[in-house]
Design an enzyme around this catalytic site. Structure first.
Site, PDB file in Angstrom:
ATOM      1  N   THR A  65      -5.813 -11.529   2.931  1.00 30.46           N
ATOM      2  CA  THR A  65      -6.856 -10.813   2.195  1.00 30.46           C
ATOM      3  C   THR A  65      -7.996 -11.754   1.774  1.00 30.46           C
ATOM      4  OG1 THR A  65      -5.652 -11.178   0.151  1.00 30.46           O
ATOM      5  CG2 THR A  65      -5.230  -9.107   1.286  1.00 30.46           C
TER       6      THR A  65
ATOM      7  N   LYS B 233       2.701  10.221  -0.450  1.00 27.76           N
ATOM      8  CA  LYS B 233       1.733  10.710   0.541  1.00 27.76           C
ATOM      9  C   LYS B 233       2.346  11.687   1.546  1.00 27.76           C
ATOM     10  CE  LYS B 233      -1.989   8.124   1.144  1.00 27.76           C
ATOM     11  NZ  LYS B 233      -2.972   7.036   1.396  1.00 27.76           N
TER      12      LYS B 233
ATOM     13  N   LYS C 286       2.269   2.362  -4.987  1.00 35.66           N
ATOM     14  CA  LYS C 286       3.017   1.905  -6.168  1.00 35.66           C
ATOM     15  C   LYS C 286       2.202   2.106  -7.436  1.00 35.66           C
ATOM     16  CE  LYS C 286       3.358  -2.238  -4.471  1.00 35.66           C
ATOM     17  NZ  LYS C 286       2.866  -2.005  -3.105  1.00 35.66           N
TER      18      LYS C 286
ATOM     19  N   THR D 155      -9.798  -5.051   0.823  1.00 39.48           N
ATOM     20  CA  THR D 155     -10.669  -5.606   1.869  1.00 39.48           C
ATOM     21  C   THR D 155     -11.453  -4.531   2.623  1.00 39.48           C
ATOM     22  OG1 THR D 155      -8.873  -5.433   3.455  1.00 39.48           O
ATOM     23  CG2 THR D 155      -9.099  -7.535   2.304  1.00 39.48           C
TER      24      THR D 155
ATOM     25  N   ASP E  19       0.821  -1.227   0.000  1.00 39.23           N
ATOM     26  CA  ASP E  19       0.000   0.000   0.000  1.00 39.23           C
ATOM     27  C   ASP E  19       0.849   1.268   0.000  1.00 39.23           C
ATOM     28  OD1 ASP E  19      -2.242  -1.712   0.256  1.00 39.23           O
ATOM     29  OD2 ASP E  19      -1.898  -1.794   2.415  1.00 39.23           O
TER      30      ASP E  19
ATOM     31  N   GLN F  34       2.396  -5.821  -3.248  1.00 45.00           N
ATOM     32  CA  GLN F  34       2.759  -5.913  -1.830  1.00 45.00           C
ATOM     33  C   GLN F  34       4.109  -5.184  -1.608  1.00 45.00           C
ATOM     34  OE1 GLN F  34       1.863  -9.306  -3.290  1.00 45.00           O
ATOM     35  NE2 GLN F  34      -0.145  -8.430  -3.044  1.00 45.00           N
TER      36      GLN F  34
ATOM     37  N   ALA G  88      -3.447  -7.659  -4.244  1.00 39.21           N
ATOM     38  CA  ALA G  88      -2.955  -6.302  -4.510  1.00 39.21           C
ATOM     39  C   ALA G  88      -4.144  -5.401  -4.845  1.00 39.21           C
ATOM     40  CB  ALA G  88      -1.999  -6.328  -5.693  1.00 39.21           C
ATOM     41  N   GLY G  89      -4.025  -4.133  -4.492  1.00 38.35           N
ATOM     42  CA  GLY G  89      -5.066  -3.171  -4.862  1.00 38.35           C
ATOM     43  C   GLY G  89      -4.385  -1.883  -5.273  1.00 38.35           C
ATOM     44  N   HIS G  90      -4.241  -1.673  -6.578  1.00 38.32           N
ATOM     45  CA  HIS G  90      -3.532  -0.491  -7.051  1.00 38.32           C
ATOM     46  C   HIS G  90      -4.543   0.544  -7.538  1.00 38.32           C
ATOM     47  CE1 HIS G  90       0.484  -2.848  -7.633  1.00 38.32           C
ATOM     48  NE2 HIS G  90       0.048  -2.812  -6.400  1.00 38.32           N
TER      49      HIS G  90
HETATM   50  P1  IMP Z   1      -2.322 -12.739   1.554  1.00 39.69           P
HETATM   51  O1  IMP Z   1      -1.383 -12.117   0.590  1.00 39.69           O
HETATM   52  O2  IMP Z   1      -3.772 -12.499   1.220  1.00 39.69           O
HETATM   53  O3  IMP Z   1      -2.005 -14.185   1.782  1.00 39.69           O
HETATM   54  O4  IMP Z   1      -2.117 -12.022   2.987  1.00 39.69           O
HETATM   55  C1  IMP Z   1      -0.912 -12.148   3.730  1.00 39.69           C
HETATM   56  C2  IMP Z   1      -0.559 -10.832   4.417  1.00 39.69           C
HETATM   57  O5  IMP Z   1      -0.171  -9.881   3.418  1.00 39.69           O
HETATM   58  C3  IMP Z   1      -1.708 -10.170   5.183  1.00 39.69           C
HETATM   59  O6  IMP Z   1      -1.170  -9.488   6.299  1.00 39.69           O
HETATM   60  C4  IMP Z   1      -2.266  -9.168   4.191  1.00 39.69           C
HETATM   61  O7  IMP Z   1      -2.943  -8.108   4.825  1.00 39.69           O
HETATM   62  C5  IMP Z   1      -0.989  -8.719   3.513  1.00 39.69           C
HETATM   63  N1  IMP Z   1      -1.195  -8.219   2.141  1.00 39.69           N
HETATM   64  C6  IMP Z   1      -1.362  -8.953   1.028  1.00 39.69           C
HETATM   65  N2  IMP Z   1      -1.488  -8.166  -0.045  1.00 39.69           N
HETATM   66  C7  IMP Z   1      -1.367  -6.913   0.384  1.00 39.69           C
HETATM   67  C8  IMP Z   1      -1.358  -5.644  -0.276  1.00 39.69           C
HETATM   68  O8  IMP Z   1      -1.469  -5.528  -1.504  1.00 39.69           O
HETATM   69  N3  IMP Z   1      -1.215  -4.565   0.541  1.00 39.69           N
HETATM   70  C9  IMP Z   1      -1.039  -4.669   1.871  1.00 39.69           C
HETATM   71  N4  IMP Z   1      -1.008  -5.826   2.518  1.00 39.69           N
HETATM   72  C10 IMP Z   1      -1.188  -6.939   1.794  1.00 39.69           C
END
Ligand code: IMP
Length: 417
Positions: free
Chosen positions: A125, A323, A16, A293, A13, A216, A39-41
């Site tokens: 997520t 930011k 990027k 999320t 976050d 990430q 990911a959420g871009h």
């Molecule tokens: P997963 O990638 O869904 O397996 O989550 C594993 C950990 O990575 C958790 O703490 C998520 O909140 C974190 N995470 C995964 N993707 C992102 C992202 O794009 N931004 C921030 N945290 C992330």
């Protein structure tokens, strides 16, 4: 910069998406190499706000191809919904390429994530990312190219459902429904599927400009992050070779992206977390709620021990500090310059999670500022307090700051020489 990587330097976050979109104005390709729709871009441009989970942000520029290399975990349902949302905004159809070796996220992966407890324990997520990569390593995953063989898809799904049956969940998934949906989704991407590695390698040989867009951040990397509170892919610059097959000797620049403060979603250590007024300011002014999320993000101060560690792991040639505008109005800005441990002061980022949980940040305090930064485009437009902060960061991590984010909009960015 014929080939450059944009890599998160914190816990994801870091904005990027905005930085990649800015750089991709002049790129021929933007390539995702790791992670999936966790990911959420976010990109704000003339069409509105695009929230992308799968599509590389550069593909929002006409003329820039968006490629998903084989290191990505692909959810075809999410991809379909994302394309529908972009069309609804009246955007031109993005030009996309999909590696035929992409591993697929399937309905059983999301169920397994809940059942296995990692959704709760790590605060994932819940997108099925971990179980998809588990199947890949266990050599029982389904790849995009495999969808051409309907019988193979059916037997792979039957096996997965049998396994879930042991947990009394076999009724939740209908193999025939999934086979049918996958066949339809496959038809929509088939013509854009191929050898992404070869296409990118050829493009680089021809002098095309390619940006590798990380998802990430370094501290969520499976190996270099705060294990076990990490994601299940390689989020650092080393993931580019892992996830694309392009040799690292090809890269000209590796840009690390960090916020001027720190956030984290999910569980795990976070030494500079501020659960009081400072953290509240950062969350509310910075709108720190998850793109994927909607969860409120944990907020705290810029951790230069962690940032220096990320610089060493990735060999960053420059930093983008995003930011910065969010810090406006604070009477002081804190920078964590070292940790205090039972054994004394250290600037080493510990490997053991228990140790990182116990360190106490040692802060340096800098004056805040009241000026609006949104119109700043060059270094001279920045107030003295911001320039002092940039100098302090560069002094501690030994990497030059190249870009500073001063607002959410596309053009709200300062370029430094
Ligand atoms: P997963 O990638 O869904 O397996 O989550 C594993 C950990 O990575 C958790 O703490 C998520 O909140 C974190 N995470 C995964 N993707 C992102 C992202 O794009 N931004 C921030 N945290 C992330």
């Amino acid at each position: 910069m014929p080939a450059g990587a944009v890599i998160g330097a914190q816990w994801g976050d870091e904005a990027k998406g905005k930085v990649t979109h800015f750089l991709a104005r002049e790129a021929d390709y933007t390539v995702r190499f790791n992670g999936g729709p966790n990911a959420g871009h976010t990109v704000k441009d003339g069409y509105g706000t695009a929230r992308l989970h799968h599509i590389p942000v550069g593909a929002l520029h006409p003329g820039c191809v968006g490629a998903l290399a084989h290191g990505v975990a692909l959810d075809l349902w999410t991809l379909r919904d994302e394309l529908t949302a972009l069309r609804a905004q009246g955007r031109p159809e993005p030009v996309l390429r999909f590696s035929d070796r992409l591993h697929l996220i399937l309905p059983q992966h999301k169920l397994r994530e809940e059942l296995g407890g990692s959704a709760q324990r790590i605060g994932t997520t819940r997108r099925g990312i971990g179980p998809c990569y588990e199947d890949r390593a266990a050599r029982r995953g389904l790849r995009l190219a495999d969808l051409a063989d309907e019988e193979a898809v059916r037997s792979s799904l039957q096996l997965a459902v049998q396994e879930l049956g042991a947990c009394g969940l076999q009724e939740t998934l209908s193999v025939e429904d999934i086979v049918r949906e996958l066949a339809e989704l496959y038809r929509q991407v088939e013509s854009r599927m191929g050898d992404v590695r070869a296409e990118i390698a050829t493009a680089l040989e021809r002098g095309k400009r390619v940006i590798f867009e990380g998802a990430q951040g370094t501290l969520l990397d499976l190996d270099w992050g705060t294990y076990p509170y990490v994601t299940s892919s390689s989020t650092t610059v080393h993931g580019v070779g892992w996830g694309t097959g392009i040799a690292v000797t090809r890269f000209d620049a590796v840009l690390g992206v960090a916020k001027a403060y720190t956030t984290r979603v999910g569980e795990g250590p976070f030494p500079t977390e501020d659960t009081a007024a400072g953290g509240e300011h950062l969350r509310e002014v910075g709108k720190e709620y998850g793109t994927t999320t909607g969860r409120p993000r944990r907020c705290g101060w810029l951790d230069l021990v962690a940032l220096r560690y990320a610089c060493r792991i990735n060999g960053f040639t420059g930093l983008a500090l995003t930011k910065m505008d969010v810090l406006r109005g604070l009477s002081e800005v804190k920078l964590c310059v070292a940790y205090r441990t039972g054994e004394g002061r250290t600037d080493v980022f510990p490997t053991r999670t228990g140790e990182l949980m116990e360190v106490e940040p040692i802060y340096e305090s800098l004056p805040g500022w009241k000026e609006d930064l949104s119109r700043a485009r060059e270094e001279d437009d920045l107030p003295r307090a911001v320039r002092s902060l940039l100098a302090a960061v560069e002094g501690h991590v030994g990497v030059p700051v190249r870009l500073v984010g001063v607002g959410p909009a596309e053009e709200e960015i300062v370029t430094l020489e």
